[in-house]
Write a protein that holds these residues in place. Structure first.
Motif, short mmCIF file in Angstrom:
data_model
loop_
_atom_site.label_atom_id
_atom_site.label_comp_id
_atom_site.label_asym_id
_atom_site.label_seq_id
_atom_site.Cartn_x
_atom_site.Cartn_y
_atom_site.Cartn_z
N ASP A 190 54.91 25.61 46.08
CA ASP A 190 54.14 26.65 46.64
C ASP A 190 52.68 26.37 46.73
OD1 ASP A 190 53.91 29.38 47.16
OD2 ASP A 190 52.55 29.29 45.40
N GLN A 200 50.62 38.54 46.22
CA GLN A 200 49.74 39.33 47.14
C GLN A 200 49.74 40.84 46.60
OE1 GLN A 200 48.76 38.57 50.23
NE2 GLN A 200 48.06 40.56 50.71
N PHE A 239 46.30 38.10 43.72
CA PHE A 239 46.17 36.52 43.34
C PHE A 239 45.52 36.42 42.07
CE2 PHE A 239 46.83 36.94 47.82
CZ PHE A 239 47.82 35.91 47.84
N TYR A 254 44.43 26.65 48.47
CA TYR A 254 45.79 27.12 48.21
C TYR A 254 46.20 28.20 49.49
CZ TYR A 254 49.50 30.33 46.30
OH TYR A 254 50.68 30.89 46.11
N ALA A 278 52.14 26.82 54.64
CA ALA A 278 53.54 27.67 55.00
C ALA A 278 54.47 26.82 55.43
CB ALA A 278 53.28 28.83 55.66
N ARG A 308 55.12 34.56 46.19
CA ARG A 308 53.86 35.26 47.07
C ARG A 308 53.91 36.40 47.23
NH1 ARG A 308 50.50 31.22 50.13
NH2 ARG A 308 51.35 29.38 49.54
N GLN A 314 52.23 32.58 58.78
CA GLN A 314 52.32 32.60 57.60
C GLN A 314 53.83 32.88 57.05
OE1 GLN A 314 49.76 31.03 55.38
NE2 GLN A 314 49.84 30.01 57.48
N PHE A 315 54.02 33.81 55.86
CA PHE A 315 55.13 34.24 55.45
C PHE A 315 55.68 35.54 56.15
CE2 PHE A 315 53.67 31.16 52.40
CZ PHE A 315 54.73 30.63 51.81
N VAL A 323 59.61 30.93 45.76
CA VAL A 323 58.48 30.98 46.68
C VAL A 323 58.14 32.38 47.08
CG1 VAL A 323 57.32 30.04 48.73
CG2 VAL A 323 58.65 28.52 47.16
#
Length: 335
Positions: A87, A31, A35, A99, A105, A27, A302-303, A23
């Motif tokens: 994901d 990024q 995408f 998405y 997340a 990501r 988020q991440f 994941v």
């Protein structure tokens, strides 16, 4: 009742780690590349399809081949597939197949957190001392039989003999005779990544054992959740909270921070009277944040919340090491 596998927790851990790495790597790649989409002419090959394919492949490897190696490979392949699948959870919980749905997340983090809890529960129930004698015998036989084609190393033979200890003299003697019939194999050379992993484990153990780290960790554990609650309260007073789209996640983060703050302040109060109980509460505070607060933190940030998660895990290592040391001292003084 199905026979439990002694290495079940290790397989689950490999599944979880490969999924998490997948994941985060995916990501980061998406990024960095803006995408991109696979397909054209109205088609879009979502990576959830590759995830399903790899999960099926992992199941196939586990069903077709015997031995710990294929089972570990199956867990890793399946974990990669699960990472590709989970994901895209945002597409399946929104009407617009979004998405980039913000709570996705948090959902992803929550799924892996539950898997970690499951892994720890399985680890506690499938240790050698937790298995019944028939289960230990079955695991020992599995270890021996899967070593028939290529042989067993001396280390593996010792593990087999330990597994059958306490199952009865006749069974132990029969296992020795069975091991004599299996060819011996030299241990494989140590891979570079194994040496790196060993160094990382030794470094982590050394860091966790440093007493000077304890007080900075204690100060952080008390100050950080208190400051979080104060910051959210100030945002509510100034009206900045009204501009937050995921205000529900902010509320969840605040509740988790409040619980963590109460536990940490209580733990700090107990430090002079009962250090062992104090560090038990510090550990509980971190677990509340990891299993509850971080779900909402990932929704809000988020991440980018990965750094906070890594810090929490490092703090948990230090607190757990100190708690274990204090318990050992208490047990030694009580004898």
């Amino acid at each position: 009742m199905p026979t439990r596998a002694v290495d079940a927790a290790a397989y689950l851990q490999a599944f979880v780690l490969s999924g998490v790495v997948t994941v985060l790597g995916l990501r980061a790649y998406l990024q960095a590349t803006g995408f991109p989409q696979l397909g054209g002419g109205g088609l879009h090959i979502a990576h959830v399809l590759w995830g399903g394919l790899l999960m099926g492949l992992g199941l196939g490897v586990g069903m077709v081949f015997l031995g710990g190696g294929p089972r570990t490979a199956a867990a890793i392949i399946g974990g990669i597939g699960f990472g590709l699948f989970i994901d895209e959870v945002g597409k399946f919980v929104t009407t617009g197949t979004d998405y980039f749905y913000a709570p996705a997340a948090g959902i992803i983090y929550g799924a892996f957190a539950l898997l970690v809890v499951l892994t720890q529960a399985v680890r506690g129930r499938t240790g050698r001392t937790r298995l019944t004698p028939p289960e230990r015998l079955a695991n020992a036989l599995d270890m021996v039989l899967t070593g028939v084609p290529g042989g067993l190393t001396d280390r593996r033979r010792i593990a087999v003999l330990r597994m059958v200890q306490g199952t009865g003299p006749a069974t132990e003697a029969a296992m020795v005779r069975l091991l004599d019939a299996v060819p011996r194999r030299e241990p494989p050379p140590v891979r570079f990544w194994q040496r790196g992993a060993d160094r990382a484990r030794r470094l982590a153990a050394w860091v966790a054992a440093q007493r000077w780290l304890v007080w900075p960790v204690v100060i952080y554990l008390v100050a950080e959740p208190v400051l979080t609650v104060v910051a959210v309260a100030l945002d509510g007073v100034t009206g900045e909270l009204d501009q937050e789209r995921e205000w529900g996640a902010v509320l969840g983060t605040s509740i988790a921070a409040l619980i963590t703050a109460v536990l940490s302040v209580r733990a700090a109060w107990l430090l002079r009277r009962d250090r062992a109980d104090a560090f038990r509460l510090f550990k509980l505070a971190l677990l509340v944040d990891l299993l509850f607060g971080q779900i909402f933190n990932f929704t809000v940030n988020q991440f980018g919340a990965v750094s906070a998660l890594a810090l929490d895990l490092a703090l948990l290592g230090v607190v757990t090491a100190e708690h274990r040391r204090l318990r050992r001292e208490a047990e030694a003084s009580g004898r």
